[in-house]
Design a protein around this motif. Structure first.
Motif, PDB file in Angstrom:
ATOM      1  N   ARG A  31     -43.674  26.555  27.119  1.00 50.09           N
ATOM      2  CA  ARG A  31     -43.793  25.108  26.901  1.00 50.09           C
ATOM      3  C   ARG A  31     -42.800  24.639  25.845  1.00 50.09           C
ATOM      4  O   ARG A  31     -42.151  23.603  26.005  1.00 50.09           O
ATOM      5  CB  ARG A  31     -45.224  24.749  26.514  1.00 50.09           C
ATOM      6  N   SER A  32     -42.669  25.403  24.766  1.00 55.83           N
ATOM      7  CA  SER A  32     -41.728  25.054  23.707  1.00 55.83           C
ATOM      8  C   SER A  32     -40.289  25.084  24.228  1.00 55.83           C
ATOM      9  O   SER A  32     -39.488  24.180  23.937  1.00 55.83           O
ATOM     10  CB  SER A  32     -41.895  26.033  22.548  1.00 55.83           C
ATOM     11  N   LEU A  33     -39.977  26.108  24.983  1.00 58.59           N
ATOM     12  CA  LEU A  33     -38.628  26.234  25.541  1.00 58.59           C
ATOM     13  C   LEU A  33     -38.340  25.117  26.543  1.00 58.59           C
ATOM     14  O   LEU A  33     -37.225  24.592  26.586  1.00 58.59           O
ATOM     15  CB  LEU A  33     -38.469  27.609  26.200  1.00 58.59           C
ATOM     16  N   ASP A  34     -39.334  24.719  27.317  1.00 58.02           N
ATOM     17  CA  ASP A  34     -39.148  23.610  28.258  1.00 58.02           C
ATOM     18  C   ASP A  34     -38.803  22.318  27.520  1.00 58.02           C
ATOM     19  O   ASP A  34     -37.918  21.565  27.954  1.00 58.02           O
ATOM     20  CB  ASP A  34     -40.407  23.410  29.116  1.00 58.02           C
ATOM     21  N   LYS A  35     -39.499  22.065  26.409  1.00 59.05           N
ATOM     22  CA  LYS A  35     -39.198  20.870  25.615  1.00 59.05           C
ATOM     23  C   LYS A  35     -37.788  20.930  25.044  1.00 59.05           C
ATOM     24  O   LYS A  35     -37.047  19.953  25.069  1.00 59.05           O
ATOM     25  CB  LYS A  35     -40.221  20.718  24.488  1.00 59.05           C
ATOM     26  N   ALA A  36     -37.418  22.092  24.504  1.00 58.17           N
ATOM     27  CA  ALA A  36     -36.081  22.253  23.930  1.00 58.17           C
ATOM     28  C   ALA A  36     -35.013  22.121  25.006  1.00 58.17           C
ATOM     29  O   ALA A  36     -33.968  21.497  24.782  1.00 58.17           O
ATOM     30  CB  ALA A  36     -35.966  23.602  23.232  1.00 58.17           C
ATOM     31  N   LEU A  37     -35.284  22.678  26.170  1.00 56.27           N
ATOM     32  CA  LEU A  37     -34.333  22.599  27.281  1.00 56.27           C
ATOM     33  C   LEU A  37     -34.127  21.153  27.709  1.00 56.27           C
ATOM     34  O   LEU A  37     -32.996  20.721  27.968  1.00 56.27           O
ATOM     35  CB  LEU A  37     -34.840  23.446  28.450  1.00 56.27           C
ATOM     36  N   THR A  38     -35.208  20.382  27.735  1.00 56.95           N
ATOM     37  CA  THR A  38     -35.100  18.968  28.078  1.00 56.95           C
ATOM     38  C   THR A  38     -34.259  18.232  27.038  1.00 56.95           C
ATOM     39  O   THR A  38     -33.383  17.435  27.390  1.00 56.95           O
ATOM     40  CB  THR A  38     -36.512  18.332  28.164  1.00 56.95           C
ATOM     41  N   ALA A  39     -34.507  18.514  25.757  1.00 59.34           N
ATOM     42  CA  ALA A  39     -33.768  17.850  24.680  1.00 59.34           C
ATOM     43  C   ALA A  39     -32.283  18.197  24.734  1.00 59.34           C
ATOM     44  O   ALA A  39     -31.420  17.316  24.623  1.00 59.34           O
ATOM     45  CB  ALA A  39     -34.354  18.232  23.325  1.00 59.34           C
ATOM     46  N   VAL A  40     -31.976  19.471  24.907  1.00 58.12           N
ATOM     47  CA  VAL A  40     -30.567  19.886  24.946  1.00 58.12           C
ATOM     48  C   VAL A  40     -29.888  19.326  26.194  1.00 58.12           C
ATOM     49  O   VAL A  40     -28.724  18.909  26.140  1.00 58.12           O
ATOM     50  CB  VAL A  40     -30.449  21.432  24.888  1.00 58.12           C
ATOM     51  N   SER A  41     -30.605  19.269  27.295  1.00 60.62           N
ATOM     52  CA  SER A  41     -30.034  18.727  28.532  1.00 60.62           C
ATOM     53  C   SER A  41     -29.669  17.256  28.372  1.00 60.62           C
ATOM     54  O   SER A  41     -28.709  16.774  28.987  1.00 60.62           O
ATOM     55  CB  SER A  41     -31.014  18.894  29.696  1.00 60.62           C
ATOM     56  N   LEU A  42     -30.431  16.545  27.551  1.00 64.13           N
ATOM     57  CA  LEU A  42     -30.124  15.130  27.313  1.00 64.13           C
ATOM     58  C   LEU A  42     -28.788  14.944  26.593  1.00 64.13           C
ATOM     59  O   LEU A  42     -28.165  13.893  26.704  1.00 64.13           O
ATOM     60  CB  LEU A  42     -31.240  14.481  26.499  1.00 64.13           C
ATOM     61  N   LEU A  43     -28.347  15.960  25.858  1.00 69.04           N
ATOM     62  CA  LEU A  43     -27.066  15.871  25.149  1.00 69.04           C
ATOM     63  C   LEU A  43     -25.872  15.971  26.091  1.00 69.04           C
ATOM     64  O   LEU A  43     -24.808  15.430  25.809  1.00 69.04           O
ATOM     65  CB  LEU A  43     -26.955  16.990  24.114  1.00 69.04           C
ATOM     66  N   LEU A  44     -26.058  16.665  27.180  1.00 64.46           N
ATOM     67  CA  LEU A  44     -24.928  16.953  28.066  1.00 64.46           C
ATOM     68  C   LEU A  44     -24.343  15.688  28.687  1.00 64.46           C
ATOM     69  O   LEU A  44     -23.116  15.526  28.724  1.00 64.46           O
ATOM     70  CB  LEU A  44     -25.360  17.937  29.154  1.00 64.46           C
ATOM     71  N   GLY A  45     -25.167  14.792  29.153  1.00 63.31           N
ATOM     72  CA  GLY A  45     -24.689  13.568  29.813  1.00 63.31           C
ATOM     73  C   GLY A  45     -23.758  12.744  28.943  1.00 63.31           C
ATOM     74  O   GLY A  45     -22.647  12.385  29.382  1.00 63.31           O
ATOM     75  N   PRO A  46     -24.154  12.413  27.710  1.00 58.23           N
ATOM     76  CA  PRO A  46     -23.250  11.627  26.857  1.00 58.23           C
ATOM     77  C   PRO A  46     -21.927  12.338  26.559  1.00 58.23           C
ATOM     78  O   PRO A  46     -20.875  11.684  26.519  1.00 58.23           O
ATOM     79  CB  PRO A  46     -24.058  11.425  25.568  1.00 58.23           C
ATOM     80  N   TYR A  47     -21.968  13.653  26.366  1.00 57.44           N
ATOM     81  CA  TYR A  47     -20.718  14.379  26.131  1.00 57.44           C
ATOM     82  C   TYR A  47     -19.816  14.322  27.363  1.00 57.44           C
ATOM     83  O   TYR A  47     -18.603  14.094  27.251  1.00 57.44           O
ATOM     84  CB  TYR A  47     -20.981  15.840  25.756  1.00 57.44           C
ATOM     85  N   GLN A  48     -20.384  14.524  28.529  1.00 55.72           N
ATOM     86  CA  GLN A  48     -19.579  14.474  29.757  1.00 55.72           C
ATOM     87  C   GLN A  48     -19.009  13.073  29.986  1.00 55.72           C
ATOM     88  O   GLN A  48     -17.860  12.930  30.404  1.00 55.72           O
ATOM     89  CB  GLN A  48     -20.412  14.921  30.953  1.00 55.72           C
ATOM     90  N   SER A  49     -19.802  12.053  29.693  1.00 59.88           N
ATOM     91  CA  SER A  49     -19.328  10.677  29.830  1.00 59.88           C
ATOM     92  C   SER A  49     -18.183  10.400  28.851  1.00 59.88           C
ATOM     93  O   SER A  49     -17.165   9.797  29.219  1.00 59.88           O
ATOM     94  CB  SER A  49     -20.492   9.714  29.571  1.00 59.88           C
ATOM     95  N   ALA A  50     -18.323  10.854  27.618  1.00 58.71           N
ATOM     96  CA  ALA A  50     -17.274  10.664  26.607  1.00 58.71           C
ATOM     97  C   ALA A  50     -16.000  11.403  27.013  1.00 58.71           C
ATOM     98  O   ALA A  50     -14.893  10.878  26.824  1.00 58.71           O
ATOM     99  CB  ALA A  50     -17.763  11.130  25.245  1.00 58.71           C
ATOM    100  N   VAL A  51     -16.139  12.598  27.578  1.00 64.13           N
ATOM    101  CA  VAL A  51     -14.958  13.347  28.037  1.00 64.13           C
ATOM    102  C   VAL A  51     -14.213  12.527  29.091  1.00 64.13           C
ATOM    103  O   VAL A  51     -12.976  12.398  29.041  1.00 64.13           O
ATOM    104  CB  VAL A  51     -15.358  14.733  28.606  1.00 64.13           C
ATOM    105  N   ARG A  52     -14.958  11.973  30.044  1.00 66.35           N
ATOM    106  CA  ARG A  52     -14.317  11.179  31.110  1.00 66.35           C
ATOM    107  C   ARG A  52     -13.620   9.941  30.537  1.00 66.35           C
ATOM    108  O   ARG A  52     -12.512   9.588  30.971  1.00 66.35           O
ATOM    109  CB  ARG A  52     -15.348  10.778  32.164  1.00 66.35           C
TER     110      ARG A  52
END
Length: 185
Positions: A31-52
């Motif tokens: 459960r803890s890892l699922d929450k952390a995975l969700t939080a870290v996954s949320l970071l990916l979108g803004p970084y990918q958008s900024a790269v583009r």
């Protein structure tokens, strides 16, 4: 039953308790890892958008540089803008890559936890099955022993054949259970 006529201790409860403790612990980690995975996954979108966005700026400035026919100062300013866009694009691409790698590691950990939880559940099922088999064996041995050594009116006429048949039945049950354990059933 053992040689002294007392049933063997039930060790299954201790093992089942250990399985439950491990399951609870891994469940909490999952459960803890699922929450952390969700939080870290949320970071990916803004970084990918900024790269583009920085990539588009770099390409646009590169086109401006290729068509530039103005002053050397304007060319130098466009070159600085191009270099800045290239640096920002590279930096953000590296960050997005690190986040992607972190997500991959976390997903690997989550998969390992899921596999362990499944193994724990299978072990619990096997242990419960073995416990029931052991209890059935004890009950059958007790019943057969009572039949073989029963006292009262029927016991006044010894039936040696019954005693032998009960002993053979007991041995057959023990061999069948041993075969089931060897075969993994």
């Amino acid at each position: 039953m053992n040689l002294h006529g007392t049933p063997p201790p039930d060790n299954y409860a201790a093992f089942l308790s250990r399985l439950d403790t491990a399951t609870t612990s891994l469940g909490a980690r999952a459960r803890s890892l699922d929450k952390a995975l969700t939080a870290v996954s949320l970071l990916l979108g803004p970084y990918q958008s900024a790269v583009r966005q920085w990539e588009r700026r770099r390409v646009h400035v590169s086109e401006q540089l290729a068509r530039h026919s103005g002053t050397p100062q304007a060319y130098a300013a466009l070159s600085e803008l191009h270099d800045m866009a290239a640096k920002m694009e590279s930096m953000l691409r590296n960050r997005a890559q690190r986040v992607t790698e972190k997500i991959s590691v976390m997903q690997g950990q989550r998969d390992a936890i899921a596999k362990s939880l499944l193994e724990l559940e299978m072990s619990r099922a096997k242990l419960n099955s073995s416990r029931r088999l052991s209890q059935d064996r004890e009950n059958l041995t007790r019943v057969l022993s009572e039949l073989a050594g029963s006292t009262g009116a029927a016991a006044t006429i010894p039936d040696l054949g019954l005693h032998r048949d009960l002993k053979e039945a007991r041995e057959a049950v023990i061999l069948a259970e041993a075969l089931m354990e060897v075969k993994g059933h």
